[in-house]
Scaffold this motif. Structure first.
Motif, PDB file in Angstrom:
ATOM      1  N   TYR A   1       4.060 -43.700 -17.742  1.00  0.00           N
ATOM      2  CA  TYR A   1       4.588 -43.254 -16.443  1.00  0.00           C
ATOM      3  C   TYR A   1       5.229 -44.460 -15.752  1.00  0.00           C
ATOM      4  O   TYR A   1       4.558 -45.446 -15.458  1.00  0.00           O
TER       5      TYR A   1
ATOM      6  N   LEU B   1       2.445 -34.722 -10.767  1.00  0.00           N
ATOM      7  CA  LEU B   1       2.611 -35.239 -12.121  1.00  0.00           C
ATOM      8  C   LEU B   1       1.412 -36.083 -12.548  1.00  0.00           C
ATOM      9  O   LEU B   1       0.911 -35.942 -13.669  1.00  0.00           O
TER      10      LEU B   1
ATOM     11  N   VAL C   1       7.215 -40.207 -18.760  1.00  0.00           N
ATOM     12  CA  VAL C   1       7.601 -39.657 -17.462  1.00  0.00           C
ATOM     13  C   VAL C   1       8.369 -40.727 -16.688  1.00  0.00           C
ATOM     14  O   VAL C   1       7.873 -41.842 -16.495  1.00  0.00           O
TER      15      VAL C   1
END
Length: 295
Positions: free
Chosen positions: A160, A127, A218
């Protein structure tokens, strides 16, 4: 192909499937002539093994899916559109009641995605490499623009964060606000901490995400009961992530496969969170496994 859009200018140029492996490849010692070094001198270079990354077919598919979702989201939220500017400005003035915001969602809400894997299979690395390939810079500074109706905009290409260990909405809000603070030097987390209740705090963070035109959120390290609607705050998190999707912000959930049992592919929620892709990484038992495939 995407027309004039300052939000897309902050991303790397769109990368095709053929080009993505090269963009994701990480070889930190490629230009280091380590063979000519004495063995004792080579030893510190061993620590750089963590920086190496060779994209597998799974990694490339994940990167392509996230890239497509981010480009489409930012295309729909193009500030060159007067209607979109009005929508965002209106959302930023509201308190978060559903009755106030239900008519301010995107005409075609974006979808979410899931990346599932047991510990140690590299989902986090995939990711992070994918996101850095799509958006090398996390913060883009936009100056005065009367056309786009801002004096200054600090655009965040993606956020994130890890799913909070204690699994509460407050903790998630503070994690997201803290991640923005770390990037911009703001003090949003302090404002969130002063909110009267979790509902207000969650919408306040939602406004920060919209204001800074975040291209993708995310949430990593989801655990077995993170989204269980029968335990804890599972249903609250799902509703919150759906709200972000409705407002136009893609959400990618990542974690242990057991965390997504409630998001069955055949169910409405499962379909909503599978639009970007439902990726499950498995161990390569032998050389015949698809894991070894490359583009």
């Amino acid at each position: 192909i995407f027309g004039e859009n300052p939000l897309l200018a902050g991303l790397a140029p769109y990368c095709t499937l053929k080009e993505m492996p090269k963009r994701m490849l990480r070889e930190p010692l490629a230009k280091t002539n380590w063979r000519e070094l004495r063995p004792a001198i080579r030893e510190p270079l061993l620590e750089r093994i963590r920086e190496h990354f060779f994209p597998t077919s799974d990694a490339i598919n994940i990167a392509m899916a996230i890239q497509n979702a981010m480009f489409e989201s930012l295309r729909m939220r193009n500030p060159a559109s007067s209607a979109e500017r009005a929508r965002i400005n209106r959302l930023l003035t509201l308190t978060g009641k559903v009755s106030e915001t239900e008519f301010l969602t995107l005409e075609s809400p974006v979808a979410g995605g899931m990346v599932m894997a047991e510990t140690g299979l590299g989902k986090t690395t995939i990711l992070k490499v994918s996101l850095s390939a799509i958006a090398p810079e996390m913060v883009i500074h936009h100056g005065l623009s009367e056309k786009h109706d801002w004096a200054r905009l600090l655009q965040i290409t993606y956020l994130y964060v890890d799913f909070p260990a204690n699994g509460t909405p407050w903790a998630l809000c503070l994690s997201l606000a803290g991640a923005i603070d770390a990037l911009l030097g703001t003090e949003y987390a302090k404002d969130v901490a002063r909110c009267r209740n979790a509902d207000i705090a969650m919408f306040q963070v939602c406004k920060y995400i919209l204001m800074h035109r975040v291209g993708c959120v995310v949430i990593d390290e989801s655990q077995a009961d993170s989204f269980d609607e029968n335990k804890g705050w599972g249903s609250v998190f799902i509703k919150y992530f759906k709200r972000l999707l409705n407002f136009g912000v893609p959400v990618v959930l990542s974690g242990h496969p057991d965390a997504f049992a409630q998001l069955r592919p055949s169910g409405q929620l499962g379909r909503r969170f599978s639009g970007i892709g439902r990726f499950e990484l498995v161990r390569a038992i032998d050389r015949s496994a698809a894991w070894w495939d490359t583009v």
